[in-house]
Write a protein that holds these residues in place. Structure first.
Motif, mmCIF file in Angstrom:
data_model
loop_
_atom_site.group_PDB
_atom_site.id
_atom_site.type_symbol
_atom_site.label_atom_id
_atom_site.label_comp_id
_atom_site.label_asym_id
_atom_site.label_seq_id
_atom_site.Cartn_x
_atom_site.Cartn_y
_atom_site.Cartn_z
ATOM 1 N N UNK A 131 -6.681 1.186 -9.106
ATOM 2 C CA UNK A 131 -5.786 1.224 -10.314
ATOM 3 C C UNK A 131 -4.018 1.597 -9.732
ATOM 4 N N UNK A 132 -4.641 2.853 -8.551
ATOM 5 C CA UNK A 132 -3.881 3.188 -7.329
ATOM 6 C C UNK A 132 -2.338 2.154 -7.450
ATOM 7 N N UNK A 134 -2.117 -1.142 -9.142
ATOM 8 C CA UNK A 134 -2.102 -1.184 -10.355
ATOM 9 C C UNK A 134 -0.466 -0.084 -10.698
ATOM 10 N N UNK A 135 -0.719 0.238 -10.862
ATOM 11 C CA UNK A 135 0.446 1.993 -11.434
ATOM 12 C C UNK A 135 1.622 0.855 -11.056
ATOM 13 N N UNK A 136 1.773 0.681 -9.466
ATOM 14 C CA UNK A 136 3.499 -0.025 -8.847
ATOM 15 C C UNK A 136 3.924 -0.761 -9.169
ATOM 16 N N UNK A 137 2.693 -1.872 -9.217
ATOM 17 C CA UNK A 137 3.309 -3.398 -10.056
ATOM 18 C C UNK A 137 3.791 -3.395 -10.754
ATOM 19 N N UNK A 138 3.022 -2.504 -12.234
ATOM 20 C CA UNK A 138 3.948 -2.432 -13.272
ATOM 21 C C UNK A 138 5.401 -1.764 -13.752
ATOM 22 N N UNK A 139 6.225 -1.951 -14.242
ATOM 23 C CA UNK A 139 7.183 -0.863 -14.408
ATOM 24 C C UNK A 139 7.186 -0.437 -15.623
ATOM 25 N N UNK A 140 5.889 -0.534 -16.094
ATOM 26 C CA UNK A 140 6.359 -0.023 -17.524
ATOM 27 C C UNK A 140 5.595 1.583 -16.759
ATOM 28 N N UNK A 141 4.678 1.936 -15.548
ATOM 29 C CA UNK A 141 3.831 2.700 -14.891
ATOM 30 C C UNK A 141 3.779 3.551 -13.697
ATOM 31 N N UNK A 156 -7.651 9.056 -7.474
ATOM 32 C CA UNK A 156 -7.557 7.678 -8.188
ATOM 33 C C UNK A 156 -7.571 6.313 -6.929
ATOM 34 N N UNK A 157 -7.315 7.036 -6.259
ATOM 35 C CA UNK A 157 -7.569 5.801 -4.864
ATOM 36 C C UNK A 157 -8.759 5.785 -4.581
ATOM 37 N N UNK A 243 -7.567 -3.380 -16.661
ATOM 38 C CA UNK A 243 -8.294 -3.213 -16.163
ATOM 39 C C UNK A 243 -8.129 -3.193 -14.316
ATOM 40 N N UNK A 244 -8.889 -2.799 -13.718
ATOM 41 C CA UNK A 244 -8.837 -2.525 -12.372
ATOM 42 C C UNK A 244 -10.173 -2.465 -11.697
#
Length: 258
Positions: A131-132, A134-141, A156-157, A243-244
């Motif tokens: 999820x760490x 995935x936060x970067x890959x999504x502009x919303x997060x 969260x790594x 989900x990651x």
């Protein structure tokens, strides 16, 4: 006396697909025209597809178009002029439509499978890492990610599982309190208040819970009514269940304050 022309009447008894040729007086020879075969009395169309697939590639379909004439068309899954047909690998272009984090394998003609690479999960068309990432890959997060990076917060790594309630990027960019929290050195506490450890809580799971404890240590209150999940009577979950490999991300429309 004049010589009898054996071809003068009814094409000399030859086939309509044949040429009547005078030989000696009163005699003739029947010769099938080009594209036909036979004894001249009976002439049949030559189908070139019956011999050696009409000169087409073995992975092509031969279709007769006329006497001794045919066209070659490559079969599904192959490309070319019909005389030469080359197998089309779906995986050779754009990874076969699979995720960039997936392995594409050609199986049958015009078929392929997509399998997420190690350390990623998903159906092969969409694959997610931890999820760490995935936060970067999504502009919303992504803004939440940049705050974590700037403060070297890497909780969260780990293997998790974790549940994150991430304020939308637009909220983090526009809320004037963020600069004050950073200046006062309390931003890490604010960020950790949006994290829950030892739990992989999907939206459906959250509907049955009233309180959960954040990594900051304070409780997050959850209410579910009219098909909406609200945290601390303020922040609504607007996007859910990303989900990651080590948890799940939910996007909320307000910042949670411990």
């Amino acid at each position: 006396c004049s010589a009898i022309d054996a071809c003068e009447s009814s094409n000399g008894g030859c086939s309509s697909k044949a040429e009547c040729r005078r030989t000696t007086p009163g005699n003739r020879a029947c010769v099938c025209r080009a594209g036909y075969t036979g004894d001249g009395i009976v002439c049949l169309e030559i189908n070139p597809c019956l011999v050696n697939n009409g000169g087409c590639d073995r992975n092509a379909e031969c279709t007769q178009t006329g006497p001794n004439q045919a066209v070659c068309n490559c079969l599904k899954g192959y490309s070319g002029d019909g005389k030469t047909c080359t197998y089309i690998s779906l995986c050779s272009q754009n990874n076969g439509g699979c995720s960039e984090f997936a392995i594409c394998n050609d199986t049958e003609l015009a078929e392929r499978t997509c399998t997420c690479k190690p350390n990623y999960i998903g159906d092969g068309f969409k694959c997610r890492g931890n999820i760490f990432q995935e936060l970067l890959r999504n502009t919303n997060t992504s803004r939440f990610y940049f705050h974590l990076e700037a403060l070297s917060i890497t909780d969260i790594s780990g293997p998790g599982p974790f549940t994150l309630f991430v304020p939308h990027t637009d909220i983090l960019n526009s809320d004037p309190r963020v600069k004050d929290w950073i200046a006062k050195g309390v931003m890490p506490q604010v960020l950790r208040y949006h994290m829950v450890g030892c739990a992989n809580l999907l939206y459906e799971d959250l509907t049955a819970i009233t309180n959960i404890t954040s990594l900051h240590g304070d409780l997050i209150h959850i209410t579910y009514s009219q098909k909406s999940l609200v945290l601390n009577n303020k922040a609504e979950i607007i996007l859910s269940d990303a989900v990651g490999t080590n948890g799940v991300i939910h996007v909320i429309n307000q910042i949670l304050v411990p």
